[in-house]
Design an enzyme around this catalytic site. Structure first.
Site, PDB file in Angstrom:
ATOM      1  N   ARG A 138       7.665 -47.975 -18.526  1.00  0.00           N
ATOM      2  CA  ARG A 138       8.326 -48.455 -17.353  1.00  0.00           C
ATOM      3  C   ARG A 138       8.020 -49.844 -17.035  1.00  0.00           C
ATOM      4  NH1 ARG A 138       6.531 -46.122 -11.459  1.00  0.00           N
ATOM      5  NH2 ARG A 138       4.817 -47.206 -12.049  1.00  0.00           N
ATOM      6  N   GLY A 141      -5.915 -11.230   6.369  1.00  0.00           N
ATOM      7  CA  GLY A 141      -6.044 -11.769   7.466  1.00  0.00           C
ATOM      8  C   GLY A 141      -5.375 -10.632   8.650  1.00  0.00           C
ATOM      9  N   MET A 184      -4.785  -6.743  10.482  1.00  0.00           N
ATOM     10  CA  MET A 184      -5.688  -5.774  11.042  1.00  0.00           C
ATOM     11  C   MET A 184      -6.215  -4.840  10.105  1.00  0.00           C
ATOM     12  SD  MET A 184      -3.688  -2.678  12.772  1.00  0.00           S
ATOM     13  CE  MET A 184      -4.855  -1.470  12.327  1.00  0.00           C
ATOM     14  N   CYS A 202       9.544 -37.620 -13.988  1.00  0.00           N
ATOM     15  CA  CYS A 202       8.213 -38.093 -14.199  1.00  0.00           C
ATOM     16  C   CYS A 202       7.493 -38.388 -12.974  1.00  0.00           C
ATOM     17  CB  CYS A 202       8.148 -39.653 -14.980  1.00  0.00           C
ATOM     18  SG  CYS A 202       8.832 -40.935 -14.003  1.00  0.00           S
ATOM     19  N   ARG A 261      -3.208  -1.031  -6.670  1.00  0.00           N
ATOM     20  CA  ARG A 261      -2.595  -2.097  -6.653  1.00  0.00           C
ATOM     21  C   ARG A 261      -2.854  -3.055  -7.910  1.00  0.00           C
ATOM     22  NH1 ARG A 261      -5.370  -5.011  -1.463  1.00  0.00           N
ATOM     23  NH2 ARG A 261      -7.613  -4.968  -2.428  1.00  0.00           N
ATOM     24  N   TYR A 313      13.314 -32.528 -19.827  1.00  0.00           N
ATOM     25  CA  TYR A 313      11.923 -32.666 -20.300  1.00  0.00           C
ATOM     26  C   TYR A 313      11.338 -33.067 -18.732  1.00  0.00           C
ATOM     27  CZ  TYR A 313      12.114 -38.047 -20.308  1.00  0.00           C
ATOM     28  OH  TYR A 313      12.084 -39.002 -19.808  1.00  0.00           O
ATOM     29  N   GLU A 351      14.829 -42.900  -8.370  1.00  0.00           N
ATOM     30  CA  GLU A 351      13.860 -42.639  -7.309  1.00  0.00           C
ATOM     31  C   GLU A 351      14.161 -43.272  -5.881  1.00  0.00           C
ATOM     32  OE1 GLU A 351      10.260 -44.811  -8.666  1.00  0.00           O
ATOM     33  OE2 GLU A 351      11.435 -46.426  -9.773  1.00  0.00           O
ATOM     34  N   ARG A 355       3.011 -46.430 -17.404  1.00  0.00           N
ATOM     35  CA  ARG A 355       3.023 -47.843 -16.260  1.00  0.00           C
ATOM     36  C   ARG A 355       2.238 -48.804 -16.785  1.00  0.00           C
ATOM     37  NH1 ARG A 355       0.550 -43.146 -14.242  1.00  0.00           N
ATOM     38  NH2 ARG A 355       1.673 -42.052 -12.664  1.00  0.00           N
ATOM     39  N   SER A 414      15.206 -40.773 -15.355  1.00  0.00           N
ATOM     40  CA  SER A 414      14.052 -40.183 -15.302  1.00  0.00           C
ATOM     41  C   SER A 414      13.736 -40.198 -13.824  1.00  0.00           C
ATOM     42  CB  SER A 414      12.844 -40.774 -15.903  1.00  0.00           C
ATOM     43  OG  SER A 414      11.665 -40.083 -15.679  1.00  0.00           O
ATOM     44  N   GLY A 450      12.011 -40.147 -10.663  1.00  0.00           N
ATOM     45  CA  GLY A 450      10.504 -40.356 -10.059  1.00  0.00           C
ATOM     46  C   GLY A 450      10.399 -39.678  -8.619  1.00  0.00           C
ATOM     47  N   THR A 451       9.933 -38.585  -8.742  1.00  0.00           N
ATOM     48  CA  THR A 451      10.092 -37.624  -7.768  1.00  0.00           C
ATOM     49  C   THR A 451       9.099 -38.022  -6.524  1.00  0.00           C
ATOM     50  OG1 THR A 451       9.057 -36.161  -8.723  1.00  0.00           O
ATOM     51  CG2 THR A 451      11.447 -35.679  -8.635  1.00  0.00           C
ATOM     52  N   ASN A 452       8.170 -38.743  -6.819  1.00  0.00           N
ATOM     53  CA  ASN A 452       7.281 -39.262  -5.909  1.00  0.00           C
ATOM     54  C   ASN A 452       7.844 -40.139  -4.768  1.00  0.00           C
ATOM     55  OD1 ASN A 452       5.399 -37.784  -7.112  1.00  0.00           O
ATOM     56  ND2 ASN A 452       4.246 -39.750  -8.087  1.00  0.00           N
ATOM     57  N   ASP A 453       8.725 -41.241  -5.400  1.00  0.00           N
ATOM     58  CA  ASP A 453       9.143 -42.171  -4.361  1.00  0.00           C
ATOM     59  C   ASP A 453      10.510 -41.471  -3.882  1.00  0.00           C
ATOM     60  OD1 ASP A 453       8.315 -44.870  -3.949  1.00  0.00           O
ATOM     61  OD2 ASP A 453       8.229 -45.083  -6.162  1.00  0.00           O
ATOM     62  N   LYS A 462       0.754  -1.285   0.060  1.00  0.00           N
ATOM     63  CA  LYS A 462      -0.210   0.202  -0.040  1.00  0.00           C
ATOM     64  C   LYS A 462       0.811   1.135  -0.074  1.00  0.00           C
ATOM     65  CE  LYS A 462      -3.791  -0.791   2.349  1.00  0.00           C
ATOM     66  NZ  LYS A 462      -4.603  -1.072   3.747  1.00  0.00           N
ATOM     67  N   HIS A 503      -7.242 -30.734   6.822  1.00  0.00           N
ATOM     68  CA  HIS A 503      -7.094 -31.881   6.543  1.00  0.00           C
ATOM     69  C   HIS A 503      -7.779 -32.013   5.048  1.00  0.00           C
ATOM     70  CE1 HIS A 503      -8.690 -36.205   6.394  1.00  0.00           C
ATOM     71  NE2 HIS A 503      -7.117 -36.331   6.706  1.00  0.00           N
ATOM     72  N   ARG A 541      -3.136   2.949   8.504  1.00  0.00           N
ATOM     73  CA  ARG A 541      -3.655   1.667   7.567  1.00  0.00           C
ATOM     74  C   ARG A 541      -2.481   0.764   7.628  1.00  0.00           C
ATOM     75  NH1 ARG A 541      -4.672   4.704   1.885  1.00  0.00           N
ATOM     76  NH2 ARG A 541      -6.044   2.924   1.762  1.00  0.00           N
TER      77      ARG A 541
HETATM   78  P1  ADP Z   1      -7.652  -2.261   3.429  1.00  0.00           P
HETATM   79  O1  ADP Z   1      -6.467  -2.648   3.196  1.00  0.00           O
HETATM   80  O2  ADP Z   1      -8.784  -3.146   4.192  1.00  0.00           O
HETATM   81  O3  ADP Z   1      -8.579  -2.032   2.151  1.00  0.00           O
HETATM   82  P2  ADP Z   1      -7.325   0.703   3.859  1.00  0.00           P
HETATM   83  O4  ADP Z   1      -6.243   1.013   4.535  1.00  0.00           O
HETATM   84  O5  ADP Z   1      -7.350   0.708   2.300  1.00  0.00           O
HETATM   85  O6  ADP Z   1      -7.973  -0.964   4.346  1.00  0.00           O
HETATM   86  O7  ADP Z   1      -8.573   1.343   4.402  1.00  0.00           O
HETATM   87  C1  ADP Z   1      -9.946   0.879   4.471  1.00  0.00           C
HETATM   88  C2  ADP Z   1     -10.790   1.875   3.749  1.00  0.00           C
HETATM   89  O8  ADP Z   1     -10.534   3.354   4.274  1.00  0.00           O
HETATM   90  C3  ADP Z   1     -10.615   1.998   2.483  1.00  0.00           C
HETATM   91  O9  ADP Z   1     -11.827   2.144   1.692  1.00  0.00           O
HETATM   92  C4  ADP Z   1      -9.772   3.372   2.113  1.00  0.00           C
HETATM   93  O10 ADP Z   1     -10.120   3.828   0.875  1.00  0.00           O
HETATM   94  C5  ADP Z   1     -10.450   4.244   3.454  1.00  0.00           C
HETATM   95  N1  ADP Z   1      -9.352   5.263   3.999  1.00  0.00           N
HETATM   96  C6  ADP Z   1      -8.256   4.896   4.070  1.00  0.00           C
HETATM   97  N2  ADP Z   1      -7.328   6.004   4.320  1.00  0.00           N
HETATM   98  C7  ADP Z   1      -8.182   7.094   4.064  1.00  0.00           C
HETATM   99  C8  ADP Z   1      -8.174   8.382   4.280  1.00  0.00           C
HETATM  100  N3  ADP Z   1      -6.891   9.044   4.592  1.00  0.00           N
HETATM  101  N4  ADP Z   1      -9.143   9.200   3.785  1.00  0.00           N
HETATM  102  C9  ADP Z   1     -10.315   8.531   3.506  1.00  0.00           C
HETATM  103  N5  ADP Z   1     -10.427   7.464   3.363  1.00  0.00           N
HETATM  104  C10 ADP Z   1      -9.426   6.621   3.860  1.00  0.00           C
HETATM  105 MG    MG Z   2      -7.915  -0.765   0.792  1.00  0.00          MG
END
Ligand code: ADP
Ligand code: MG
Ligand code: MG
Length: 834
Positions: free
Chosen positions: A574, A103, A105, A789, A296, A809, A702, A519, A721, A723-726, A25, A413, A94
């Site tokens: 084989r 995942g 914050m 293979c 991005r 190959y 292998e 085989r 050849s 045989g990377t499984n074995d 970002k 799993h 951010r």
């Molecule tokens: P994420 O990675 O979850 O998208 P962001 O950091 O991009 O988190 O921010 C979450 C939301 O808040 C997005 O919609 C982003 O455009 C908005 N946002 C982030 N910074 C600002 C800012 N300085 N002014 C207005 N909106 C913002």
């Molecule tokens: Mg964002």
């Protein structure tokens, strides 16, 4: 090295390349600010260095001062101060790691508000409701993101304290369980750390001349030209993605904010030309003024990836070369368009889980492994539905068309086993509430035996039978593969593992340039089982000979068909590999039958044979060339049948190319012995037929010993050849069948293995044996042809490693051939670029 960089800091490289330092970002915010000069609210990035330092030794020395300095710059730019009770500067904090990590914050918006400054904001804007709305959002986010589970903690009133706590919370979120789990399954290293972006707020929730949205420069689902996205009037940040309000399509922006729309389109075009790729953006409109908040390179479906890569080669502003286009698509992209999927149409999707193993499947819901097995015996197609699976469910997974779980992640799993077996899987579909032998999802109840449909490529779950669309190749599929073949040239061949004429024909259609592994064991199964059993039961040469002759006859027909399907291309056969007990009835069943007095004389002979051939570790026992050492007639018969088939083909005007491969060799002497038999049989048939047919005789590598002693073994081999499984199985000492079901998931989850070594070549261990084997084999024979293979032959990362090791190959299952053609080309292109 400083810890903090303004968005317009002058780096010596384009900031977009500094993701490891600034996070994705931050890198792109800096690029948009300093290189593209786009309207981005000013701010600064606290680097991943600071995060790593903080996680190691607590809040880094000097960081407070650095942040204060950059904050002061920001304040003077904005003409406002953080915490000013009359006219406060507000910022967002951010998170942003090098690769995007859902995942992690979330973001805190409107930081800098407290009981006093909220009044100042209200006065300044003359809008009490807006100020209160902003404050409420701040408090919610701060509690959620910074304070987390700590119920006693309060939101600090001091904005500088707010800022410091928020930055630290982002750092700490790097080691949170959600983030760790995400990185584990995405194979992201755990030691990178995240950056933090502090940015002046702009307000989409100011009034009806304001709003916020997300936009893609092209359609990420289909790849079609033309922008794609959503926006909301009078809204802030996450409102668009949260699904709490109904968004409008970007086309509506054109009507409601024509000037902003025109500017945005212009920016999209500039972004595309600059990045030469499809972008995903976030923007906000504050009282008619457009601000860019993020960009991005956008995530896309397989079909979109193919379409865009090809389209961008002729886009005048982008002009990707063919080689660049090749690097833009992945094996997964190809795979997605190859597997069956839900056919387009209105399906009632009742839940969406994690897409754990690609492809779609339809079947009757069964809630236990046993029930699945019973239903499948009755001829039902089954989807196994479990909250999660364990090794005790493996027999149910085996018979199921696909699996659906309500818990667990992409390395659970169920996910691991399904991927290993190429079965569709949707896991962690939390909306699926299972109770006994039924579940409810999206308000619909599903009983045992009801038909459901799952799409492991998208994670969708539907009730009833959804029509499946065979993976349909878009036209770009062939175009890209054509470019791939050009780039690959003859530097890395792509062959296929195929045991039947049907598979061979299919492989050829997919572009296979030979068969790297045919085989022969299946040729003894089904209605041929009695023939091989007769051979096993034979008492002495006298009885063996007619049994072998009959086996030879059926094999010859099989070989002929395969050689015909692959006419003009090499076919590597084989010789028999599995242990003999696989051709006998189960010993325990025989014992039970005997106890019940149900065995006739033949049955008793089978029982004796099963006892005789029973082994404690059959995979390490009498199989491969070892079996031939005690029963050499088998290999001789196979070679004779193969040669006779080749002669037939040659007489019919074909061009059979035959290679004979000896499995499980551990020494030069062993291979030389087997080679002797093969040569004798080849000579015999050739002499009799008076046809000149070149036959190469090689060996599989292998066992670790074979790789280490490749220099000697090469003396008796025309080709190797791997045989990377074995080889993987024996290098780790992991019994694949047992480990995949029981241990792979915990090993991956606990980070004991970074990858499933049966899916992606273990570069450090098994990869080293491959490198050594190639190198040592070529000490003896510099031109020694070397193939692979194992199933790794169809895995892009492994293919790259094989190419690097000097392999000629790779051979993989027919439907992986396109992926291997692409990955092979990418390996060649990358080496050329390096
Ligand atoms: P994420 O990675 O979850 O998208 P962001 O950091 O991009 O988190 O921010 C979450 C939301 O808040 C997005 O919609 C982003 O455009 C908005 N946002 C982030 N910074 C600002 C800012 N300085 N002014 C207005 N909106 C913002
Ligand atoms: Mg964002
Ligand atoms: Mg978010």
């Amino acid at each position: 090295m400083p810890y903090v960089y303004d968005f317009d800091h002058a780096h010596d490289r384009p900031p977009r390349e500094l993701k490891e330092l600034l996070g994705g970002k931050g890198a792109n915010l800096a690029e948009m600010t300093s290189v593209l000069d786009l309207p981005v609210p000013p701010g600064f990035t606290v680097s991943t260095d600071a995060c790593r330092a903080c996680l190691k030794g607590g809040w880094p020395e000097g960081l407070t001062e650095e942040v204060a300095e950059h904050l002061a710059t920001l304040e003077s730019r904005m003409g406002k101060r953080l915490g000013d009770p009359s006219d406060p500067l507000l910022v967002s904090v951010r998170s942003g790691a090098a690769s995007s990590m859902p995942g992690m914050m979330d973001t805190v918006l409107n930081l800098g508000l407290n009981e006093h400054s909220v009044e100042g904001l209200a006065k300044q804007t003359d809008d009490e409701a807006f100020a209160q709305d902003s404050y409420r959002r701040f408090l919610d986010l701060y509690r959620d993101v910074v304070l987390g589970d700590d119920e006693d903690a309060e939101v600090p009133q001091d904005p500088h304290e707010q800022l410091r706590q928020a930055i630290e919370a982002v750092f700490r979120s790097w080691t949170g369980p959600r983030a760790v789990a995400y990185r584990t399954r995405e194979h992201i290293p755990h030691d990178l750390g995240t950056a933090v972006n502090v940015q002046a707020m702009v307000f989409g929730n100011r009034d009806d001349r304001s709003g916020t949205g997300v936009g893609f420069t092209r359609d990420p689902a289909t790849g079609a030209q033309g922008v794609y996205g959503d926006f909301l009037v009078n809204a802030q940040g996450e409102d668009v993605v949260a699904g709490t309000r109904i968004t409008k399509p970007l086309s509506a922006l054109e009507e409601e904010f024509p000037d902003v729309y025109a500017e945005l389109m212009d920016i999209f075009e500039r972004l595309e030309r600059h990045y030469r790729d499809m972008l995903d953006t976030e923007f906000t409109i504050e009282q008619g003024k457009l601000w860019m908040l993020q960009t991005r390179v956008g995530k896309r479906t397989g079909a979109a990836a193919l379409k865009q890569a090809v389209a961008m080669t002729t886009d005048p502003g982008i002009e990707l070369t063919h080689e660049e286009a090749l690097l833009r698509v992945s094996g997964d992209n190809l795979d997605q368009v190859l597997h069956p999927q839900f056919a387009p149409g209105d399906h009632e999707i009742v839940a969406t889980g994690l897409p754990a193993s690609p492809g779609a499947a339809v079947g009757k819901a069964q809630f236990t492994a046993d029930a699945a097995v019973t239903a499948s015996r009755h001829g039902d197609k089954v989807i196994l539905v479990r909250s999660e699976t364990s090794p005790d469910d493996v027999h149910g997974l085996e018979v199921a068309e696909g699996v659906l779980t309500s818990k667990g992640g992409l390395v659970s799993h169920a996910a691991v086993v399904a991927r290993g077996w190429g079965k569709p899987a949707v896991v962690g579909a939390e909306a699926v509430e299972i109770e006994g032998s039924s579940f409810t999802a999206g308000g619909v109840a599903v009983q045992e035996g009801d038909v459901i449909s799952i799409d492991g490529t998208t994670g969708e779950v539907a009730v009833g039978e959804v029509e499946l669309a065979e993976g349909e190749h878009p036209p770009e599929f062939e175009v890209l593969l054509g470019w791939a073949d050009e780039a690959r040239g003859d530097r890395l061949g792509v062959w296929a593992n195929a045991d039947t004429a049907h598979d061979a024909a299919q492989a050829r259609e997919y572009g296979a340039e030979g068969i790297g592994l045919c085989r022969t064991e299946h040729m003894f199964l089904g209605d041929r089982l009695p023939l091989i059993q007769r051979l096993i039961l034979a008492d002495g040469d006298e009885e063996e000979r007619p049994a072998l002759a009959e086996l030879g006859d059926v094999q010859r027909e099989d070989f002929e068909a395969i050689l015909e399907a692959m006419d003009g291309l090499p076919v590597t056969v084989r010789l028999l590999d599995p242990p003999l007990h696989e051709f006998l009835p189960d010993l325990e069943e025989l014992i039970v039958a005997e106890a019940k007095g149900e065995l006739d004389e033949g049955g008793h002979r089978l029982l004796d044979a099963a006892r005789h051939w029973q082994e404690t570790n059959p995979m390490l026992g009498t199989r491969g060339v070892r079996l031939a050492v005690v029963k050499d007639g088998l290999y001789r018969m196979q070679v004779k049948a193969l040669m006779e088939a080749a002669v037939e083909r040659a007489r019919a005007g074909g061009s059979p190319i035959v290679e004979v491969m000896i499995p499980l060799v551990v020494s030069r002497e062993e291979l030389a012995l087997a080679r002797g038999w093969v040569e004798e049989e080849v000579e015999a048939v050739r002499g009799e037929a008076g046809v000149s047919l070149e036959v190469k005789i090689g060996t599989m590598i292998e066992t670790p010993r074979a790789a280490l002693l490749a220099e000697e073994i090469a003396e008796a081999a025309d080709f190797f050849s791997f045989g990377t499984n074995d080889l993987t199985q024996m290098t780790y000492g992991f019994s694949r069948d047992d480990i995949e079901g029981r241990l792979m998931a915990p090993y991956l989850e606990q980070g004991l293995l970074a990858r499933d070594p049966f899916e992606t070549l273990d570069l450090a261990g098994v990869g080293e044996l491959v490198r050594l084997g190639v190198e040592r084999g070529r000490v003896t024979k510099p031109d020694l042809k070397v193939g692979v293979c194992g199933e790794h032959g169809g895995d892009p990362e492994s293919i790259d490693a094989f190419f690097e090791a000097g392999v000629d190959y790779v051979s993989c299952s027919p439907f992986r051939v396109p992926v291997a053609r692409l990955a092979g080309a990418q390996a060649v292109v990358r080496r050329r670029a390096a």
